[in-house]
Design a protein around this motif. Structure first.
Motif: not given
Length: 148
Positions: A95-96, A99, A115, A119, A126-127, A141
């Motif tokens: 999940s984000e 990051i 990552l 971003r 988006a993930v 991704v």
């Protein structure tokens, strides 16, 4: 009447115009990077944004190879005034939240630099897919940049 090829589907109905679709492994990453660069240049993405976007795509594809079973799938589309790249894999998912907020290394994190960079560079990021530990597999991704 004989058709010479498939009918063109309007971009709004198809989710955009497909520019590139490839499965990849570690061996194919250099070729994939060149193909992405050629496509986005042809669509008019200028430097330095082009280099940033290509680097971000390369980082995500490299992560798929390294952390998600050695392969992935890339799809690059023109959607309105954006270039959108989706990279999917069959790995454990994430999940984000994994990051880092700060550049890895500054906040003590030793992972997540690709990552974080993707971003940062993307106008849209988006993930999706399975979250780690759920038993499901795969992640997608999506990163996009506006043509300026």
């Amino acid at each position: 009447m004989v058709s010479s090829g498939p009918a063109e589907v309007p971009a709004e109905e198809s989710g955009g115009r497909r520019l590139l679709q490839r499965r990849f492994t570690a061996r194919l990453l250099p070729q994939l990077r060149l193909l992405v660069e050629e496509c986005v240049a042809r669509e008019g993405l200028c430097e330095p944004r082009r280099g940033e976007f290509v680097l971000a795509v390369d980082e995500i594809a490299g992560n798929a190879v390294e952390h998600a079973g050695g392969s992935g799938r890339l799809e690059l589309r023109r959607v309105g005034d954006e270039l959108e790249c989706r990279i999917s894999d069959a790995g454990p998912g994430f999940s984000e939240e994994v990051i880092p907020e700060l550049l890895p290394g500054l906040d003590g994190a030793t992972k997540g630099r690709g990552l974080w960079l993707a971003r940062l560079v993307a106008d849209r990021f988006a993930v999706a897919g399975a979250a780690a530990g759920t038993g499901a597999t795969g992640a997608v991704v999506t990163l996009a940049v506006r043509l300026r």
